[in-house]
Every structure is written in C-alpha cells, then in structure tokens.
Design a protein around this motif. Structure first.
Motif, PDB file in Angstrom:
ATOM      1  N   GLY A 229      -4.586  10.265   4.281  1.00 15.81           N
ATOM      2  CA  GLY A 229      -4.677   9.656   2.952  1.00 15.81           C
ATOM      3  C   GLY A 229      -5.985   8.927   2.768  1.00 15.81           C
ATOM      4  O   GLY A 229      -6.730   8.702   3.729  1.00 15.81           O
ATOM      5  N   PRO A 230      -6.289   8.541   1.531  1.00 18.27           N
ATOM      6  CA  PRO A 230      -7.535   7.820   1.266  1.00 18.27           C
ATOM      7  C   PRO A 230      -7.492   6.387   1.785  1.00 18.27           C
ATOM      8  O   PRO A 230      -6.409   5.801   1.936  1.00 18.27           O
ATOM      9  CB  PRO A 230      -7.634   7.842  -0.265  1.00 18.27           C
ATOM     10  N   GLN A 231      -8.694   5.838   2.023  1.00 20.06           N
ATOM     11  CA  GLN A 231      -8.797   4.495   2.592  1.00 20.06           C
ATOM     12  C   GLN A 231      -8.214   3.434   1.669  1.00 20.06           C
ATOM     13  O   GLN A 231      -7.606   2.463   2.118  1.00 20.06           O
ATOM     14  CB  GLN A 231     -10.273   4.188   2.886  1.00 20.06           C
ATOM     15  N   TRP A 232      -8.391   3.649   0.349  1.00 21.56           N
ATOM     16  CA  TRP A 232      -7.951   2.592  -0.574  1.00 21.56           C
ATOM     17  C   TRP A 232      -6.433   2.394  -0.515  1.00 21.56           C
ATOM     18  O   TRP A 232      -5.936   1.272  -0.680  1.00 21.56           O
ATOM     19  CB  TRP A 232      -8.426   2.843  -2.001  1.00 21.56           C
TER      20      TRP A 232
ATOM     21  N   MET B 258       6.123  -1.398  12.434  1.00 16.08           N
ATOM     22  CA  MET B 258       6.203  -0.820  13.780  1.00 16.08           C
ATOM     23  C   MET B 258       5.068   0.141  14.074  1.00 16.08           C
ATOM     24  O   MET B 258       5.081   0.808  15.079  1.00 16.08           O
ATOM     25  CB  MET B 258       7.576  -0.191  14.020  1.00 16.08           C
ATOM     26  N   PHE B 259       4.080   0.204  13.190  1.00 16.52           N
ATOM     27  CA  PHE B 259       2.891   0.998  13.489  1.00 16.52           C
ATOM     28  C   PHE B 259       1.719   0.412  12.718  1.00 16.52           C
ATOM     29  O   PHE B 259       1.914  -0.228  11.685  1.00 16.52           O
ATOM     30  CB  PHE B 259       3.091   2.468  13.094  1.00 16.52           C
ATOM     31  N   PRO B 260       0.488   0.613  13.194  1.00 10.82           N
ATOM     32  CA  PRO B 260      -0.662   0.119  12.423  1.00 10.82           C
ATOM     33  C   PRO B 260      -0.794   0.942  11.145  1.00 10.82           C
ATOM     34  O   PRO B 260      -1.039   2.144  11.210  1.00 10.82           O
ATOM     35  CB  PRO B 260      -1.847   0.318  13.366  1.00 10.82           C
ATOM     36  N   ILE B 261      -0.636   0.306  10.021  1.00  8.98           N
ATOM     37  CA  ILE B 261      -0.494   1.031   8.758  1.00  8.98           C
ATOM     38  C   ILE B 261      -1.782   1.755   8.392  1.00  8.98           C
ATOM     39  O   ILE B 261      -1.750   2.879   7.887  1.00  8.98           O
ATOM     40  CB  ILE B 261      -0.032   0.082   7.631  1.00  8.98           C
ATOM     41  N   GLY B 262      -2.932   1.152   8.690  1.00  7.88           N
ATOM     42  CA  GLY B 262      -4.209   1.794   8.360  1.00  7.88           C
ATOM     43  C   GLY B 262      -4.363   3.115   9.090  1.00  7.88           C
ATOM     44  O   GLY B 262      -4.688   4.153   8.501  1.00  7.88           O
ATOM     45  N   HIS B 263      -4.045   3.101  10.373  1.00  3.33           N
ATOM     46  CA  HIS B 263      -4.122   4.292  11.208  1.00  3.33           C
ATOM     47  C   HIS B 263      -3.173   5.369  10.695  1.00  3.33           C
ATOM     48  O   HIS B 263      -3.525   6.550  10.622  1.00  3.33           O
ATOM     49  CB  HIS B 263      -3.773   3.897  12.650  1.00  3.33           C
TER      50      HIS B 263
ATOM     51  N   ALA C 138      -4.625   2.626   2.175  1.00  4.80           N
ATOM     52  CA  ALA C 138      -4.423   1.773   3.349  1.00  4.80           C
ATOM     53  C   ALA C 138      -4.776   0.326   3.033  1.00  4.80           C
ATOM     54  O   ALA C 138      -4.061  -0.602   3.424  1.00  4.80           O
ATOM     55  CB  ALA C 138      -5.277   2.273   4.507  1.00  4.80           C
ATOM     56  N   ASP C 139      -5.870   0.131   2.288  1.00  4.07           N
ATOM     57  CA  ASP C 139      -6.293  -1.234   1.949  1.00  4.07           C
ATOM     58  C   ASP C 139      -5.255  -1.937   1.085  1.00  4.07           C
ATOM     59  O   ASP C 139      -4.938  -3.108   1.300  1.00  4.07           O
ATOM     60  CB  ASP C 139      -7.646  -1.198   1.216  1.00  4.07           C
ATOM     61  N   VAL C 140      -4.739  -1.185   0.101  1.00  5.55           N
ATOM     62  CA  VAL C 140      -3.732  -1.781  -0.780  1.00  5.55           C
ATOM     63  C   VAL C 140      -2.497  -2.170   0.016  1.00  5.55           C
ATOM     64  O   VAL C 140      -1.969  -3.275  -0.122  1.00  5.55           O
ATOM     65  CB  VAL C 140      -3.372  -0.804  -1.927  1.00  5.55           C
ATOM     66  N   LEU C 141      -2.041  -1.263   0.878  1.00  4.01           N
ATOM     67  CA  LEU C 141      -0.846  -1.553   1.666  1.00  4.01           C
ATOM     68  C   LEU C 141      -1.071  -2.758   2.572  1.00  4.01           C
ATOM     69  O   LEU C 141      -0.188  -3.581   2.767  1.00  4.01           O
ATOM     70  CB  LEU C 141      -0.443  -0.329   2.495  1.00  4.01           C
ATOM     71  N   LEU C 142      -2.284  -2.856   3.130  1.00  2.00           N
ATOM     72  CA  LEU C 142      -2.578  -3.972   4.028  1.00  2.00           C
ATOM     73  C   LEU C 142      -2.670  -5.302   3.290  1.00  2.00           C
ATOM     74  O   LEU C 142      -2.566  -6.358   3.900  1.00  2.00           O
ATOM     75  CB  LEU C 142      -3.896  -3.708   4.753  1.00  2.00           C
ATOM     76  N   ALA C 143      -2.908  -5.231   1.979  1.00  5.72           N
ATOM     77  CA  ALA C 143      -3.048  -6.478   1.213  1.00  5.72           C
ATOM     78  C   ALA C 143      -1.710  -6.993   0.723  1.00  5.72           C
ATOM     79  O   ALA C 143      -1.637  -8.080   0.158  1.00  5.72           O
ATOM     80  CB  ALA C 143      -3.990  -6.259   0.022  1.00  5.72           C
ATOM     81  N   ASN C 144      -0.630  -6.223   0.934  1.00  8.44           N
ATOM     82  CA  ASN C 144       0.671  -6.707   0.449  1.00  8.44           C
ATOM     83  C   ASN C 144       1.134  -7.870   1.319  1.00  8.44           C
ATOM     84  O   ASN C 144       0.825  -7.952   2.505  1.00  8.44           O
ATOM     85  CB  ASN C 144       1.670  -5.539   0.349  1.00  8.44           C
ATOM     86  N   PRO C 145       1.853  -8.809   0.713  1.00  9.53           N
ATOM     87  CA  PRO C 145       2.149 -10.072   1.406  1.00  9.53           C
ATOM     88  C   PRO C 145       2.797  -9.902   2.782  1.00  9.53           C
ATOM     89  O   PRO C 145       2.398 -10.593   3.725  1.00  9.53           O
ATOM     90  CB  PRO C 145       3.091 -10.806   0.454  1.00  9.53           C
ATOM     91  N   ALA C 146       3.751  -8.988   2.900  1.00  9.02           N
ATOM     92  CA  ALA C 146       4.401  -8.828   4.203  1.00  9.02           C
ATOM     93  C   ALA C 146       3.392  -8.422   5.262  1.00  9.02           C
ATOM     94  O   ALA C 146       3.370  -8.967   6.369  1.00  9.02           O
ATOM     95  CB  ALA C 146       5.521  -7.795   4.095  1.00  9.02           C
TER      96      ALA C 146
END
Lengths: 311, 286
Positions: A245-248, A232-237, A250-258
C-alpha cells in the motif's frame, strides 16, 4: 368521582399574602429552581470535583468486584491480558510472521505493550457504552453528576493497566531490558491516554444511554480499530511492504490515537534496533488527541446531563 | 402533639421566624400566620408523557436502522400520558402522602419531582436536589453492603468523615446485621426486604431538603417500619419535606399530615390527611 376535586387551589393556601403569585414567581421568590435542569459547565465541573472521592471509590470497588466470583480472584487482573497476548503471539508472532523483522526479544515486549495499552482504550469504550445504561439503578436513585460514571470506569481501566504494567516490567527485565530514564515517560503517556480514554468513554456513555445496541456493535468496531492500529504487528511494515500500500495510508494509521499511545509507550520502554527514536510529532499528536477528546467528550456528555436515566 | 416549625430555617426573605406551632397531622395548615411558610416543591400544571418502545406495531430492522440514522422517532413508540396537569405546592416541614390505585401516576410524579423524568409541559420547581428512594432502585448488587453504604454516601455528596461517623448508625438502623454478619456479603445475596432497608437507611442518613419514598416502607418488617416512621418524623422536624407513596393507609395516617390523591394521572384531591383518606375509602368502597 368525588365532588371535592381540586379542593385546594394552586399554589396552595399560603395565608401570608402569596396567593396572588404565580408558581414561577413564588418559586423565584424562595429561590427554587427547575428540577432536573442542567447546571452550567463551570458549576458542573465543580460538582464533579466534589464527587472525586466517589469516583475513585467506585472505580476501586468495581475493579475488585470484577473477578469476585472467580476462584483465582484478583489474579485474573493479570492473567486475562497475558493470555490475550499469548494468543496473539501464537498467531501473529509465530504463524503469520507479522514481526516485521524484529527479533523475538524485541517483538514480545512490543506485542505485550501493544495489547495492554490497546486494551485500556478498548475497555474504556466498552464500559463507557454501559456506564449509564448499566447503572440505571444508581442513576435513578441518587443524584450526582453523571460524568462520574464514565470517568470512574476509565479510572478503573487505568488501575487495571497499572497491574498489567507490572507484567510488562517483568517481561522486559526477563528479556534483558533494564530500567532507564526513558521509562519515566510512561507517566505522561498514561496520563494522556487516560484523558483521551475518558473523553471517548463519555462520548460513548451518551451514545450508549440513547442507543443500547452499541454494546453489540462496538466489539466489531473496536476489533477493526485494533487491527488498523498495529497492536500485534508494526503497522507501517504491514501496509507498505506486506500489502504494497501507499506510504500515506501507513502514516494516517500511525497517527490514530491508539497507535500513537502504543508507540509512545513502546519507545519509552523498549530499546531495540526497531525502537531507537520517535519523532516529536507523536508527542504532539498524543497531547492533541487527549485535549480534543478529553474536552470535547466532556462537553458532549454534559450537554445531555439532564436526560440520563430517563424514559 | 405540637412540633416546632421554622426554627431551623435560614431563609433570606424573612426574619428569624417566631416558632409557630402547628397542630399535628396538618389540621390547620393555613393557620400559622406568624411564620411565612417556605415552599420546597412547586408543581405547575405538570404533564408527563412516557414514550414506550416496542409497542403493538412491528417494524423490520432496516426500517429501525433508517430511523436511527435519520434521528426520526421510531414508529413503534407509543405514548402514555401518565400525569395530566397536576399542580400543587409543598412546604417545608410537611409530610405528604400520595395515594391512588396502581398505575395512577404516583411514582411517575415522584420521579418528575426528582428531576429524573422530563416534563412534557409545565414545570417542577424545587429547593435543592430532591432525592427519590424507590424499591426498584438497586444500588450495586455485586458489591458488599458495606461498600454500598460507603459508595452511596459518597454519591450523595457526603464526605468520608461523615460516612465514617454515621456508618455504624446506618448499619444498625438497617438491621442488616441482626441475623449475622450480612453487611460484608454482596448485596445480591440479600432478600428484597433487606435490600430495601439498606437503601432506605443509606438515603435517610443524609439531611435531605426533599426526600421521596416510594413504597419503601411496605417491604420492611414491623420493627423496621416503626423505626423508619420515626426517622421520617425526624427528617420532617429538621426542616425537610417528605413525600411518601404507600398503599397502606395506616402508614400514611401515622406519618403524613397532608395527602394528595391521584387517579388516572389527575389530581383528585389534595388536603389534610383525614378527609382525603376518608373520601378515598368511600370511593373505593363503591
């Protein structure tokens, strides 16, 4: 006790010169096999293919039985996810300002797609946990490859999602997004997510058949996963700007399958300033997750095939 | 009554057998020297142990969690040795009755033959996949009887055409529709007798190599019992093996030609119906 105990000696009076054989030899001679043994993987796949009609019919029957006791019946197929999305809209869209700079016309489709796509995975896991333990009657009464059950449940959720996609299309058109060629990408996205979900459902079907407590635990795990995937929100933002938090992370969270399947779906359907182009790595991740969990989950489930429904 | 044996067999090891006739009710099982008897189920020194969770001792939640994480067996598990060293060989065309008091291990034995319970030691060899038909085995309660017929058939590996062909037979055999259009109602609305009848009808629609019936007949009414007894005879005639658990000696007498008597998990007696039933009756009269 009767004195006629073991009146008939094993392996039984065959009278045709077989009495000297051990049971194992007799069994081998007549092609008998050990009952309840697990078939080899290739044969298992063949058996499963042979039950494809059952898998499809079972998923349809479950889908239509789901709301059979509700007055509005099948309309709940669409209402339930829609109401869910509405609640998140109130909280994250209006109250908490989790839109990350998106306009309402972009945020609402973003949210609705996120909720529906995540629900697909979430419900596949939840029904997977109970796929064996909730159908013991069937498992104990009839013989069929047990993977039919988790597969059937993820197929049920896929059909549920197809209903929901109608709502998505209506909302998209309502906000002025008209069909483009990229909309066709939802077919491969759904396919990949279905493979991933089925694998996950099979993993949890095996775990849940052994530890039924998972049905109590999983809602919390899944909710954590939902918030961590940016439904319900852009996770990177959220991670980098709101939480600092650090960029990495956000990257890890964005790479999760869901998150991957949600992003693929959003970029296929929404055409807004925040949804211009998606890196090719998302497609690679989507295929990778699907293969890893699809094959891994299937093998993991098959390894315990002979133990389901026992005890 | 004499029935044909071995005529439908497609064995690889024997020449097409000359139809060997056998006395009804298995009076002389060893006498058919003409055709070789084909075993369908072989139990070899079978032991079954149940591990029951939630026994007498109490444990706290953290201890339970630790055990789950370390994959240790729970301290609350108690062992019940339900079947102790049972051996027998069942042949094609036989109908075998299982008798014994409650808790003597009859149902456990059937579930082990069906491959639904792991053997502690010993083995069960079977020809094909035995099907167990129990009273407790509910199908899908929230679905209509109609859907259960179709899904049950599909799950057993029947094709859609086969089911379509047999659908009317199954429903008619079950007698569900005798008192109105019940087949289109969810199965949870059925009485337990109706549920058992429908389950039996579904399972009996398919040709099974080995069919095991766990007191299913006891739940049906007189008319249905008659029909199912006839169906069991039919299944036997077409080369299947039937196991039947029942506390009704008359049912056993009418349908079985061989009886296995279990007590406390041990095989007490195994032989033609009449002498075993007689011994069983004498034991119980004491």
């Amino acid at each position: 006790m009767s004195e006629t105990t073991h009146e008939r000696a094993t392996p039984g009076p065959s009278g045709s010169g077989e009495s000297h054989l051990t049971p194992a030899e007799l069994a081998a001679r007549h092609g008998l096999t050990v009952s309840g043994a697990r078939p080899p993987l290739t044969q298992y796949v063949r058996q499963l293919w042979g039950r494809r009609h059952f898998i499809l019919a079972f998923s349809r029957a479950k889908l239509s039985a789901q709301y059979s006791q509700a007055k509005l019946g099948q309309l709940w197929q669409v209402f339930t996810p829609l109401l869910n999305a509405f609640v998140y809209f109130l909280i994250f869209g209006l109250l908490l300002g989790g839109r990350g700079g998106m306009e309402m016309t972009e945020y609402i489709p973003f949210l609705v797609i996120g909720v529906f796509v995540f629900t697909f995975t979430q419900q596949s896991v939840m029904s997977g946990v109970k796929a064996i333990s909730g159908n013991l009657g069937l498992v104990r009464a009839l013989h069929f490859p047990r993977a039919s059950l988790p597969l059937s449940f993820s197929l049920q959720q896929l059909q549920q999602l197809l209903y929901s996609m109608i709502v998505v299309v209506v909302i998209l058109v309502g906000f002025g997004y008209y069909p483009t060629w990229t909309w066709l990408l939802i077919v491969p996205v759904l396919l990949l997510q279905f493979v991933f979900n089925s694998g996950l459902a099979m993993i949890f079907a095996r775990l849940g058949s052994h530890t039924p407590d998972l049905a109590q635990l999983m809602p919390f795990v899944l909710r954590t996963w939902m918030y961590g995937s940016g439904v319900m929100f852009p996770i990177g933002h959220m991670v980098t700007e709101r939480a600092g938090g650090p960029q990495w992370v956000a990257d890890v969270l964005l790479a999760n399958p869901a998150a991957v399947y949600m992003e693929l779906m959003r970029f296929a359907l929404i055409d807004g300033p925040h949804h211009q182009s998606l890196g090719a790595q998302f497609w690679l991740l989507g295929v990778g997750w699907a293969l890893l969990f699809g094959i891994g989950g299937f093998v993991y489930f098959w390894k315990a095939e002979e133990r389901y429904g026992r005890g | 009554m004499a029935e044909l044996k071995d005529t439908t067999r497609t064995g690889t090891d024997a020449a097409p057998a000359t139809p060997a006739t056998e006395g009804a009710a298995g009076k002389a099982p060893a006498a058919d020297a003409g055709g070789e008897r084909v075993p369908t189920v072989i139990a070899e020194d079978l032991h079954i142990v149940y591990r029951v969770q939630g026994g007498r001792q109490r444990g706290n939640a953290t201890a339970a969690l630790r055990r789950i994480l370390r994959r240790e067996p729970s301290g609350r598990i108690r062992e019940v040795h339900a079947v102790r060293g049972v051996s027998f060989t069942a042949y094609r065309g036989e109908a075998i009755g299982l008798i014994g008091s409650n808790g003597s291990g009859k149902s456990t034995l059937l579930r082990a033959i069906a491959g639904l319970l792991p053997a502690e030691s010993g083995r069960v060899y079977t020809n094909g996949q035995p099907s167990l038909l129990g009273v407790n085995a509910a199908l899908m309660n929230d679905l209509t009887g109609e859907r259960n017929v179709i899904l049950g058939g599909l799950a057993m590996g029947m094709s859609r055409e086969e089911i379509r062909e047999r659908y009317d037979d199954i429903v008619e055999f079950s007698g569900i529709n005798e008192k109105g259009d019940f087949i289109t109602l969810p199965m949870r609305t059925y009485s337990s007798g109706m549920q058992a009848r429908l389950r039996f009808s579904i399972a009996a629609a398919k040709q099974h190599d080995v069919l095991m019936i766990d007191e299913a007949l006891a739940t049906g009414d007189k008319k249905f019992q008659k029909r199912s007894e006839a169906r069991i005879r039919e299944l036997r005639a077409t080369a299947g093996t039937v196991f039947l658990v029942s506390h009704n000696n008359r049912t056993i007498e009418k349908t079985c030609d061989r009886v296995i008597w279990l007590e406390k998990g041990e095989l007490v007696m195994d032989g033609p119906t009449a002498p075993v039933l007689k011994a069983y009756a004498e034991e119980n009269a004491r």
